[in-house]
Every structure is written in C-alpha cells, then in structure tokens.
Scaffold this motif. Sequence first.
Motif, PDB file in Angstrom:
ATOM      1  N   LEU A  39      17.613 -12.153  48.869  1.00 38.03           N
ATOM      2  CA  LEU A  39      17.540 -12.912  47.706  1.00 38.03           C
ATOM      3  C   LEU A  39      17.497 -12.807  45.886  1.00 38.03           C
ATOM      4  O   LEU A  39      17.839 -12.887  45.199  1.00 38.03           O
ATOM      5  CB  LEU A  39      16.551 -13.849  47.582  1.00 38.03           C
ATOM      6  N   ASP A  40      16.742 -11.260  46.275  1.00 45.37           N
ATOM      7  CA  ASP A  40      16.620 -10.517  44.608  1.00 45.37           C
ATOM      8  C   ASP A  40      18.248  -9.991  44.060  1.00 45.37           C
ATOM      9  O   ASP A  40      18.659 -10.467  42.863  1.00 45.37           O
ATOM     10  CB  ASP A  40      16.002  -9.521  44.420  1.00 45.37           C
ATOM     11  N   ARG A  41      18.862 -10.308  44.876  1.00 42.58           N
ATOM     12  CA  ARG A  41      20.672  -9.570  44.351  1.00 42.58           C
ATOM     13  C   ARG A  41      20.868 -11.299  43.891  1.00 42.58           C
ATOM     14  O   ARG A  41      21.542 -11.236  43.017  1.00 42.58           O
ATOM     15  CB  ARG A  41      21.579  -9.090  45.824  1.00 42.58           C
ATOM     16  N   PHE A  42      20.797 -12.245  44.272  1.00 39.60           N
ATOM     17  CA  PHE A  42      21.193 -13.247  43.957  1.00 39.60           C
ATOM     18  C   PHE A  42      20.098 -13.578  42.838  1.00 39.60           C
ATOM     19  O   PHE A  42      21.112 -14.793  41.605  1.00 39.60           O
ATOM     20  CB  PHE A  42      20.536 -14.709  44.935  1.00 39.60           C
ATOM     21  N   ARG A  43      18.733 -13.492  42.582  1.00 36.09           N
ATOM     22  CA  ARG A  43      18.676 -13.645  41.032  1.00 36.09           C
ATOM     23  C   ARG A  43      19.504 -12.369  39.857  1.00 36.09           C
ATOM     24  O   ARG A  43      18.397 -13.548  38.968  1.00 36.09           O
ATOM     25  CB  ARG A  43      17.078 -13.453  41.685  1.00 36.09           C
ATOM     26  N   GLU A  44      20.057 -11.756  40.518  1.00 32.16           N
ATOM     27  CA  GLU A  44      20.777 -11.641  38.768  1.00 32.16           C
ATOM     28  C   GLU A  44      22.037 -11.988  38.388  1.00 32.16           C
ATOM     29  O   GLU A  44      22.369 -12.255  37.185  1.00 32.16           O
ATOM     30  CB  GLU A  44      21.314  -9.685  39.611  1.00 32.16           C
ATOM     31  N   HIS A  45      22.014 -13.381  38.735  1.00 32.57           N
ATOM     32  CA  HIS A  45      22.963 -14.350  39.092  1.00 32.57           C
ATOM     33  C   HIS A  45      22.785 -15.570  38.097  1.00 32.57           C
ATOM     34  O   HIS A  45      21.661 -16.698  38.665  1.00 32.57           O
ATOM     35  CB  HIS A  45      24.596 -14.124  39.663  1.00 32.57           C
ATOM     36  N   SER A  46      23.393 -16.425  37.429  1.00 31.59           N
ATOM     37  CA  SER A  46      23.567 -17.492  37.089  1.00 31.59           C
ATOM     38  C   SER A  46      24.088 -18.521  37.915  1.00 31.59           C
ATOM     39  O   SER A  46      24.881 -17.774  38.741  1.00 31.59           O
ATOM     40  CB  SER A  46      24.460 -17.698  35.671  1.00 31.59           C
ATOM     41  N   VAL A  47      24.213 -19.973  37.871  1.00 33.45           N
ATOM     42  CA  VAL A  47      23.927 -20.559  39.142  1.00 33.45           C
ATOM     43  C   VAL A  47      25.449 -21.186  38.585  1.00 33.45           C
ATOM     44  O   VAL A  47      26.542 -21.175  39.293  1.00 33.45           O
ATOM     45  CB  VAL A  47      23.179 -21.764  38.263  1.00 33.45           C
ATOM     46  N   ALA A  48      25.789 -20.897  37.466  1.00 36.33           N
ATOM     47  CA  ALA A  48      27.067 -20.526  36.668  1.00 36.33           C
ATOM     48  C   ALA A  48      28.406 -20.007  37.847  1.00 36.33           C
ATOM     49  O   ALA A  48      29.214 -20.631  37.999  1.00 36.33           O
ATOM     50  CB  ALA A  48      27.516 -21.185  35.932  1.00 36.33           C
ATOM     51  N   ARG A  88      33.195 -24.034  43.148  1.00 42.52           N
ATOM     52  CA  ARG A  88      32.717 -25.056  42.444  1.00 42.52           C
ATOM     53  C   ARG A  88      32.485 -25.603  43.500  1.00 42.52           C
ATOM     54  O   ARG A  88      32.197 -26.755  43.035  1.00 42.52           O
ATOM     55  CB  ARG A  88      33.517 -25.227  41.487  1.00 42.52           C
ATOM     56  N   LEU A  89      31.587 -25.430  44.751  1.00 38.76           N
ATOM     57  CA  LEU A  89      31.110 -26.637  45.378  1.00 38.76           C
ATOM     58  C   LEU A  89      29.891 -26.469  46.005  1.00 38.76           C
ATOM     59  O   LEU A  89      29.323 -25.159  45.237  1.00 38.76           O
ATOM     60  CB  LEU A  89      32.009 -26.215  46.557  1.00 38.76           C
ATOM     61  N   ASN A  90      28.939 -27.091  46.865  1.00 41.76           N
ATOM     62  CA  ASN A  90      27.966 -26.730  47.032  1.00 41.76           C
ATOM     63  C   ASN A  90      26.790 -27.110  45.603  1.00 41.76           C
ATOM     64  O   ASN A  90      26.035 -26.316  46.096  1.00 41.76           O
ATOM     65  CB  ASN A  90      27.254 -25.722  47.033  1.00 41.76           C
ATOM     66  N   ILE A  91      26.999 -27.659  44.762  1.00 37.03           N
ATOM     67  CA  ILE A  91      26.893 -27.536  43.676  1.00 37.03           C
ATOM     68  C   ILE A  91      25.588 -29.758  43.959  1.00 37.03           C
ATOM     69  O   ILE A  91      26.667 -29.785  43.506  1.00 37.03           O
ATOM     70  CB  ILE A  91      27.343 -27.444  42.711  1.00 37.03           C
ATOM     71  N   ALA A  92      24.773 -29.019  43.658  1.00 40.06           N
ATOM     72  CA  ALA A  92      23.686 -30.780  43.148  1.00 40.06           C
ATOM     73  C   ALA A  92      24.233 -31.187  41.710  1.00 40.06           C
ATOM     74  O   ALA A  92      24.493 -30.551  40.415  1.00 40.06           O
ATOM     75  CB  ALA A  92      22.451 -30.625  43.292  1.00 40.06           C
ATOM     76  N   ASP A  93      24.067 -32.467  42.158  1.00 41.70           N
ATOM     77  CA  ASP A  93      24.607 -32.982  40.883  1.00 41.70           C
ATOM     78  C   ASP A  93      23.656 -32.911  39.398  1.00 41.70           C
ATOM     79  O   ASP A  93      22.424 -32.754  39.435  1.00 41.70           O
ATOM     80  CB  ASP A  93      24.943 -34.609  41.363  1.00 41.70           C
ATOM     81  N   GLU A 150      18.461 -23.711  34.435  1.00 40.17           N
ATOM     82  CA  GLU A 150      18.653 -24.361  33.098  1.00 40.17           C
ATOM     83  C   GLU A 150      20.173 -25.157  33.422  1.00 40.17           C
ATOM     84  O   GLU A 150      20.582 -26.109  32.779  1.00 40.17           O
ATOM     85  CB  GLU A 150      19.067 -23.726  31.272  1.00 40.17           C
ATOM     86  N   ASP A 151      21.139 -24.948  34.488  1.00 38.39           N
ATOM     87  CA  ASP A 151      22.843 -25.833  33.996  1.00 38.39           C
ATOM     88  C   ASP A 151      22.961 -26.635  35.161  1.00 38.39           C
ATOM     89  O   ASP A 151      23.061 -27.301  35.965  1.00 38.39           O
ATOM     90  CB  ASP A 151      23.486 -24.356  34.790  1.00 38.39           C
ATOM     91  N   GLY A 152      21.143 -26.593  36.651  1.00 36.51           N
ATOM     92  CA  GLY A 152      21.689 -27.170  37.589  1.00 36.51           C
ATOM     93  C   GLY A 152      21.065 -25.759  38.570  1.00 36.51           C
ATOM     94  O   GLY A 152      20.307 -25.061  39.118  1.00 36.51           O
ATOM     95  N   VAL A 153      21.793 -26.710  40.198  1.00 31.29           N
ATOM     96  CA  VAL A 153      21.568 -25.892  41.209  1.00 31.29           C
ATOM     97  C   VAL A 153      22.462 -26.077  41.869  1.00 31.29           C
ATOM     98  O   VAL A 153      23.649 -27.527  42.342  1.00 31.29           O
ATOM     99  CB  VAL A 153      20.145 -27.154  42.159  1.00 31.29           C
TER     100      VAL A 153
END
Length: 211
Positions: A20-29, A37-42, A171-174
């Motif tokens: 989880l810490d490694r993912f925290r380094e990156h933006s949702v975009a 570009r899949l698995n992104i909530a609307d 801020e971009d989404g989920v």
Amino acid sequence: MPQDNVRVHTAWDRVDPAVLDRFREHSVANLGDALDRLNIADGGITPIWTGARAVGTALPVLTVAGDNKAVIAALEHIRPGDMVVVNAFGYDGRAIVGDNLAQRFALYGAVGAVVDGYVRDGAIIEKLGVPVFARGLTPAGPFKNGPGTIGEAVAIGGVVVHPGDIVAADEDGVIVIPPHRADEALTAVEEIVAREAALDAEVAETRSRLA
C-alpha cells in the motif's frame, strides 16, 4: 442495535502494508494509465474536500439506499489500512456518512471512505482530515433499518470492488487494483512516471533555450 439483517463475511486477506505504501507514491491518473485506463470509477465520485487522498484495502459495504445500518455495523470489522467502500446506490436523498462516522473510521484505523452515494458534514470532515469520496453532500440524515452486507463484493461508480482489493483515491477520482495485479501495476506506473519525468525535463530544457 441488532444486526440480524446485516450479513457479514470476514474470510479474506488484506494487502501487505508495504505494498500500500508503494501505491501511495502514485496518482490515480498514472495508476489508471498503468491498468490500461480500466478499473476507474466514474467521475461522479470525487473528494468532498480539496487535497483528500488515500490508499487502502477495500472493506466493502452494501446498504439500502438512504440507510446506513450496515455502515455502522462495519465499524467493528475495520482493520488498520482499510478503505471503507460503500455501495449506497448513488442515492442523493440521504447522507450515508457524516462527521460522526468519519471520525470513527479513522479511530479504528481506516484510511478513508469511498461512498457511491451522498454524505454530510463536509466542513467538519475536512477539519478532521478524514479522506472521504462521494457523489455529493446533503444535510438529510439516513435511516438505520438495514438490510446490508459487509465484506462481499460491491459496485461503486461502475467498478466491482472485492474485499481485499487495493483502492486508491485522490482529487482525480478512484481506482481499484486487484491484489494479483499489484506487481504488474507498480512496474507499469513506475515506467510511466519515468517517461513523464523525461518529457518534463525536455519541456524545461526547451523553455530555457527559448527564453
């Protein structure tokens, strides 16, 4: 409050906190690009305060529209690093989460909450610093009758979320990352970040030359 009509499933694994810490380094975009570009909530699910961001392991909750009995029951099943993910059917007539629940999420170790529905007490939640993502705000409080489920797959923003999935929000989404794709996603996103850094350096060099 009796919880006889809230079904609970707890036999699932949580992601290693180091992952989880490694993912925290990156933006949702960038994570979205890494996952084709899949698995992104609307785009209707957004942070209720500017700057909110969180990465955690999904604790899914399914509620009846306008009812948060299952969300309250989920408090006792939160573990450190969890993201409470609520399918509230996008209903705008009642708030599923307010400042009282938000601060208890944090107290019990949740990193935040994603609600496919509405919440309230936005200013207080911002002051508390609890990352909450939802479709909007309404002052109307919820009913507490149930039924609901905890720890079973739900859908939020058109994406299926399984218990134990990695959920990243900013801020971009989920975005939702299945644990079996974590290594793949991290490798891809690190390559994307490196490419973008090279492009930024090229632009900076060109700007300097033209100045």
